[in-house]
Design a protein around this motif. Structure first.
Motif, mmCIF file in Angstrom:
data_model
loop_
_atom_site.group_PDB
_atom_site.id
_atom_site.type_symbol
_atom_site.label_atom_id
_atom_site.label_comp_id
_atom_site.label_asym_id
_atom_site.label_seq_id
_atom_site.Cartn_x
_atom_site.Cartn_y
_atom_site.Cartn_z
ATOM 1 N N ILE A 1 -3.415 43.059 33.740
ATOM 2 C CA ILE A 1 -2.584 41.979 34.251
ATOM 3 C C ILE A 1 -1.749 42.471 35.440
ATOM 4 O O ILE A 1 -1.472 41.716 36.378
ATOM 5 C CB ILE A 1 -1.701 41.391 33.116
ATOM 6 N N MET A 2 -1.395 43.734 35.403
ATOM 7 C CA MET A 2 -0.632 44.281 36.524
ATOM 8 C C MET A 2 -1.501 44.367 37.782
ATOM 9 O O MET A 2 -1.027 44.106 38.886
ATOM 10 C CB MET A 2 -0.070 45.667 36.186
ATOM 11 N N LEU A 3 -2.765 44.707 37.581
ATOM 12 C CA LEU A 3 -3.679 44.747 38.729
ATOM 13 C C LEU A 3 -3.838 43.357 39.329
ATOM 14 O O LEU A 3 -3.818 43.174 40.547
ATOM 15 C CB LEU A 3 -5.039 45.305 38.310
ATOM 16 N N VAL A 4 -3.949 42.368 38.443
ATOM 17 C CA VAL A 4 -4.050 40.979 38.913
ATOM 18 C C VAL A 4 -2.785 40.606 39.678
ATOM 19 O O VAL A 4 -2.832 40.050 40.776
ATOM 20 C CB VAL A 4 -4.263 40.018 37.716
ATOM 21 N N SER A 5 -1.663 40.964 39.088
ATOM 22 C CA SER A 5 -0.379 40.627 39.689
ATOM 23 C C SER A 5 -0.226 41.283 41.064
ATOM 24 O O SER A 5 0.272 40.665 42.008
ATOM 25 C CB SER A 5 0.741 41.068 38.744
ATOM 26 N N VAL A 6 -0.666 42.522 41.185
ATOM 27 C CA VAL A 6 -0.562 43.221 42.474
ATOM 28 C C VAL A 6 -1.417 42.506 43.522
ATOM 29 O O VAL A 6 -0.972 42.253 44.642
ATOM 30 C CB VAL A 6 -0.995 44.698 42.335
ATOM 31 N N THR A 7 -2.631 42.128 43.133
ATOM 32 C CA THR A 7 -3.515 41.433 44.072
ATOM 33 C C THR A 7 -2.903 40.102 44.491
ATOM 34 O O THR A 7 -2.851 39.772 45.669
ATOM 35 C CB THR A 7 -4.893 41.200 43.422
ATOM 36 N N GLU A 8 -2.425 39.367 43.484
ATOM 37 C CA GLU A 8 -1.824 38.066 43.769
ATOM 38 C C GLU A 8 -0.633 38.172 44.707
ATOM 39 O O GLU A 8 -0.364 37.256 45.473
ATOM 40 C CB GLU A 8 -1.311 37.456 42.460
ATOM 41 N N ARG A 9 0.087 39.238 44.578
ATOM 42 C CA ARG A 9 1.339 39.348 45.326
ATOM 43 C C ARG A 9 1.242 40.321 46.485
ATOM 44 O O ARG A 9 2.257 40.817 46.968
ATOM 45 C CB ARG A 9 2.456 39.738 44.361
ATOM 46 N N THR A 10 0.021 40.569 46.932
ATOM 47 C CA THR A 10 -0.161 41.492 48.047
ATOM 48 C C THR A 10 0.663 41.058 49.267
ATOM 49 O O THR A 10 1.346 41.886 49.879
ATOM 50 C CB THR A 10 -1.652 41.574 48.434
ATOM 51 N N HIS A 11 0.622 39.770 49.569
ATOM 52 C CA HIS A 11 1.362 39.290 50.739
ATOM 53 C C HIS A 11 2.867 39.542 50.566
ATOM 54 O O HIS A 11 3.539 40.031 51.465
ATOM 55 C CB HIS A 11 1.093 37.808 50.969
ATOM 56 N N GLU A 12 3.353 39.241 49.344
ATOM 57 C CA GLU A 12 4.773 39.475 49.063
ATOM 58 C C GLU A 12 5.118 40.954 49.219
ATOM 59 O O GLU A 12 6.182 41.309 49.741
ATOM 60 C CB GLU A 12 5.082 39.006 47.639
ATOM 61 N N ILE A 13 4.206 41.815 48.775
ATOM 62 C CA ILE A 13 4.437 43.250 48.924
ATOM 63 C C ILE A 13 4.551 43.593 50.409
ATOM 64 O O ILE A 13 5.416 44.372 50.819
ATOM 65 C CB ILE A 13 3.299 44.053 48.246
ATOM 66 N N GLY A 14 3.682 42.973 51.223
ATOM 67 C CA GLY A 14 3.737 43.182 52.667
ATOM 68 C C GLY A 14 5.084 42.760 53.241
ATOM 69 O O GLY A 14 5.670 43.473 54.062
ATOM 70 N N VAL A 15 5.571 41.604 52.791
ATOM 71 C CA VAL A 15 6.875 41.129 53.270
ATOM 72 C C VAL A 15 7.968 42.127 52.899
ATOM 73 O O VAL A 15 8.806 42.501 53.722
ATOM 74 C CB VAL A 15 7.200 39.731 52.683
ATOM 75 N N ARG A 16 7.927 42.585 51.655
ATOM 76 C CA ARG A 16 8.928 43.537 51.202
ATOM 77 C C ARG A 16 8.886 44.814 52.044
ATOM 78 O O ARG A 16 9.918 45.389 52.386
ATOM 79 C CB ARG A 16 8.725 43.891 49.720
ATOM 80 N N LYS A 17 7.675 45.236 52.363
ATOM 81 C CA LYS A 17 7.549 46.441 53.191
ATOM 82 C C LYS A 17 8.094 46.190 54.585
ATOM 83 O O LYS A 17 8.722 47.071 55.184
ATOM 84 C CB LYS A 17 6.098 46.906 53.240
ATOM 85 N N ALA A 18 7.840 44.982 55.112
ATOM 86 C CA ALA A 18 8.376 44.649 56.431
ATOM 87 C C ALA A 18 9.901 44.667 56.410
ATOM 88 O O ALA A 18 10.545 44.996 57.409
ATOM 89 C CB ALA A 18 7.875 43.280 56.863
ATOM 90 N N LEU A 19 10.467 44.344 55.251
ATOM 91 C CA LEU A 19 11.927 44.336 55.132
ATOM 92 C C LEU A 19 12.483 45.728 54.866
ATOM 93 O O LEU A 19 13.688 45.905 54.780
ATOM 94 C CB LEU A 19 12.364 43.385 54.020
ATOM 95 N N GLY A 20 11.600 46.693 54.706
ATOM 96 C CA GLY A 20 12.064 48.070 54.592
ATOM 97 C C GLY A 20 11.913 48.694 53.215
ATOM 98 O O GLY A 20 12.516 49.731 52.937
ATOM 99 N N ALA A 21 11.117 48.080 52.323
ATOM 100 C CA ALA A 21 10.911 48.682 51.012
ATOM 101 C C ALA A 21 10.093 49.958 51.172
ATOM 102 O O ALA A 21 9.073 49.966 51.856
ATOM 103 C CB ALA A 21 10.173 47.716 50.104
ATOM 104 N N LYS A 22 10.563 51.036 50.550
ATOM 105 C CA LYS A 22 9.777 52.266 50.545
ATOM 106 C C LYS A 22 8.738 52.160 49.436
ATOM 107 O O LYS A 22 8.861 51.312 48.544
ATOM 108 C CB LYS A 22 10.691 53.470 50.280
ATOM 109 N N ASP A 23 7.750 53.077 49.461
ATOM 110 C CA ASP A 23 6.716 53.084 48.423
ATOM 111 C C ASP A 23 7.357 53.112 47.037
ATOM 112 O O ASP A 23 6.924 52.420 46.121
ATOM 113 C CB ASP A 23 5.801 54.304 48.586
ATOM 114 N N ALA A 24 8.393 53.938 46.921
ATOM 115 C CA ALA A 24 9.036 54.116 45.618
ATOM 116 C C ALA A 24 9.641 52.802 45.114
ATOM 117 O O ALA A 24 9.595 52.519 43.913
ATOM 118 C CB ALA A 24 10.113 55.188 45.701
#
Ligand SMILES: Nc1ncnc2c1ncn2[C@@H]1O[C@H](COP(=O)(O)OP(=O)(O)OP(=O)(O)O)[C@@H](O)[C@H]1O
Ligand SMILES: [Mg+2]
Lengths: 234, 418
Positions: free
Chosen positions: B314-337
């Motif tokens: 379910i986490m893998l599904v969630s990561v795929t679903e929220r890939t765009h959101e992850i991108g936004v977060r990274k654009a806002l300065g989220a580090k990998d951690a």
């Protein structure tokens, strides 16, 4: 502030499908400039902006931001640059769903490690500045396009970055709302002395910017002053 | 960290059904572990208590029909009554006592029927046992008033009796008042009369509950074994209990006495001897319980692994679903951690919530199970803390891979993902 020399961006390099999206870009932007980037669809504007925003890396060429070469930075350092030095505004707003306007504005400060009380104070102040203080507990799906974009601008300003990168921020808005958003950018430029890069398809809006850069097929074909140097909408 | 937890909460709330289904594996795994452990604990402790009542150091010896005799007969119910010559005689007991100096106490008991002790309109149900002085020690009888059956009582074949405090209270109102009275007991066959010389404290057997109403409860009363034998056609005994001195190796002692008795019954075609001690019984019960728990734990462990894989999926599904959101977060300065912690926190939240539901369910099942088996339910805080930690570990273990996948996404690729 922004120093770009002979930047090339290729996709599918070394394959028969290889395409050159940026083909030797040289661009110098000084601190406090307001630059409009125009050009046909697919000309490479967004690609250029993503490289400037440290979201993407050039295939070759050099890019210095405030005197520091970006190429030699690791992932965490790039994240840090995006967090502190740059504020992004997107055409499709890109607010985090199910998070209130306030939470969205706080997010860059969360990643910067700002304390909760200070974070919420600053976020409220920015939302008030955007005229969104009444709507700060609303979630993105409860806001209009113009309201979402104002929240997004407040979020871009959260960590008081030097540079605001806006990729067609008015693209999804009607012209009246678009003008309103443009007003905000002009105000930020005037009052906060931010360096602003602004991609737009509207010649009208581009003409309001002190400097207009035109991209065609991955090259800069013109770089000149806009007609309205005053920086206000009539 | 708290920030991340709250973030993960929001996304889980948005997918309630999915989150619940994901938790199901963990809920089933954890609840079965908890249920089995608590029922196991309850049973072990109640068995231990019961054995402790019997006397853990006692060695029971006696005689029984030979196995081949039982199977040879057309029915086990046709069990024969042992002749006096087959029984363990007083002389044999004396011989055994001198042969085994490590015997501290030898306890004899002879069933002498049951009946109703009556005084005017008051009554008390009693079962009568003929005993020797050693019985009190082997069976931990606690005196409340007066004295127990003595060797002199046995020699004199006296008509004396030791009754329970229940009986004393029912007939005479108090323990003290009971002493010295002549108590009349109406059995099926006869009316017997004994002088009360002592009152002992009745101890309710654990795990039995109140089977008869308090008033009708049947308690034991003890008379001298010789008095009991007087009415019996048999002089020998079929069973007795010995208590070895402290420090005696119970297993070795039991073996020795077993060999000794086997010799005694070597030539007897119908009857054989037995000797066993409660300690080895208890140990074998315990080890059986452990094996059982282990087997169920293994099954539960598999359920937990399946549950963990469910979380990972379910986490893998969630990561795929929220890939765009992850991108936004990274654009806002989220580090990998930051991204990694967010998703691990989400997985941990899933599994711990599943764990907590599982614990609640398991405790309820354990409680019901213990009650059904008549064992006392024991709530162990270690198990609860351990289970919470364990489900946290599952979340971290199975959540790490998807979380790391999310963290390692290239910012621009994630942002452009539709
Ligand atoms: N990840 C990628 N893989 C392959 N090609 C890409 C990728 N990203 C962009 N391109 C190509 O690069 C070119 C420039 O894209 P870019 O998004 O920079 O254009 P743009 O000037 O922003 O256009 P628009 O005005 O429509 O937004 C396009 O032809 C696009 O197909
Ligand atoms: Mg574009």
């Amino acid at each position: 502030m922004i120093e770009i020399r002979n930047v090339v961006k290729r996709y599918f390099a070394g394959t028969p499908n290889e395409i050159t999206v940026l083909d030797g870009i040289d661009l110098h932007i000084a601190s406090g400039e307001f630059v409009a980037i125009v050009g046909q669809s697919g000309s490479g504007k967004s690609t250029l902006m993503n490289i400037i925003g440290a979201l993407d890396q050039p295939s070759s060429g050099e890019y210095e931001l405030g005197g520091t070469p970006i190429q030699r930075m690791n992932r965490d350092e790039l994240a840090q640059i995006r967090n502190r030095k740059i504020g992004f505004v997107f055409q499709s707003f890109n607010l985090i769903p199910r998070n209130s306007a306030l939470k969205n504005v706080e997010l860059p400060m969360v990643y910067a490690g700002v304390k909760p009380a200070e974070r919420s104070r600053r976020a409220k102040e920015l939302l008030a500045m955007m005229g969104m203080d009444e709507r700060m507990d609303h979630q993105p799906n409860e806001l209009s396009g113009g309201q979402k974009q104002r929240v997004a601008i407040a979020r871009a300003l959260a960590n008081n970055p030097d540079i605001i990168l806006a990729d067609e921020p008015t693209g999804a808005l009607d012209s009246k709302t678009g003008n309103l958003v443009m007003e905000i950018f002009l105000r930020i430029h005037r009052e906060e002395k931010k360096t602003i890069l602004f991609i737009t398809h509207s010649t009208e809006l581009a003409e309001l910017c002190p400097r207009v850069v035109t991209v065609k097929d991955g090259r800069i074909v013109s770089d000149k002053a806009g007609s309205n140097r005053g920086g206000t909408l009539s | 960290m708290i920030e991340n937890l709250l973030l993960s909460l929001e996304s889980l709330r948005a997918n309630k059904m999915r989150s619940f289904l994901t938790m199901l594996g963990i809920i089933i795994g954890i609840s079965s572990v908890i249920a089995v452990i608590s029922v196991g604990n309850a049973m072990t402790s109640s068995v231990t208590n019961q054995f402790a009542e019997f006397g853990i150091n006692n060695v029971s010896i006696g005689m029984q029909m030979r196995a081949e005799e039982i199977s040879g007969e057309f029915s086990a119910a046709a069990a024969k009554v042992p002749k006096d010559s087959d029984r363990i005689s007083n002389e044999q007991i004396d011989a055994m006592l001198s042969r085994f100096p490590e015997i501290e106490t030898l306890s004899l008991s002879e069933d002498a029927g049951r009946g109703k002790a009556k005084l005017a309109r008051k009554y008390s149900n009693v079962s009568i046992s003929g005993v020797n002085a050693g019985y009190a020690k082997a069976n931990k009888v606690k005196m409340a008033e007066g004295r127990y059956v003595s060797d002199t009582d046995i020699k004199g074949t006296r008509n004396v009796i030791v009754v329970s405090d229940r009986t004393a209270d029912a007939l005479y109102g108090s323990n003290k008042a009971a002493i010295g009275n002549n108590m009349i007991i109406y059995t099926d066959k006869a009316i017997k009369q004994f002088t009360i010389i002592g009152v002992y404290q009745y101890a309710q057997p654990s795990g039995m509950g109140a089977m008869a109403s308090d008033k009708d409860l049947e308690t034991s009363s003890y008379i001298p074994v010789s008095t009991a034998k007087k009415d019996s056609q048999y002089k020998g005994f079929t069973s007795l209990t010995v208590v070895p001195r402290t420090g005696t190796d119970l297993t070795v002692f039991t073996d020795k006495i077993s060999v000794y008795l086997s010799k005694m019954y070597e030539k007897n075609k119908e009857w054989e001897s037995y000797a066993y001690n409660m300690k080895s019984e208890l140990e074998s019960t315990n080890s059986m319980m452990k094996t059982l728990s282990l087997a169920v734990a293994a099954v539960a462990g598999i359920a937990l692994i399946v549950g963990g894989i469910g979380v990972m999926n379910i986490m893998l599904v969630s990561v795929t679903e929220r890939t765009h959101e992850i991108g936004v977060r990274k654009a806002l300065g989220a580090k990998d951690a930051h991204i990694r912690t967010q998703f691990v926190a989400e997985a941990v939240f899933l599994s711990v919530t599943g764990g907590l539901i599982g614990i609640t369910l398991g405790l309820i099942l354990g409680f019901i199970g213990s009650k059904l088996m008549g064992a006392e339910f024991v709530l162990s805080p270690y198990i609860i803390v351990g289970t919470v930690l364990f489900s946290m570990f599952i979340g971290i273990f199975f959540g790490y891979y998807p979380a790391n996948k999310a963290a390692k996404l290239n910012p621009i690729d994630a942002l452009r993902y539709e």
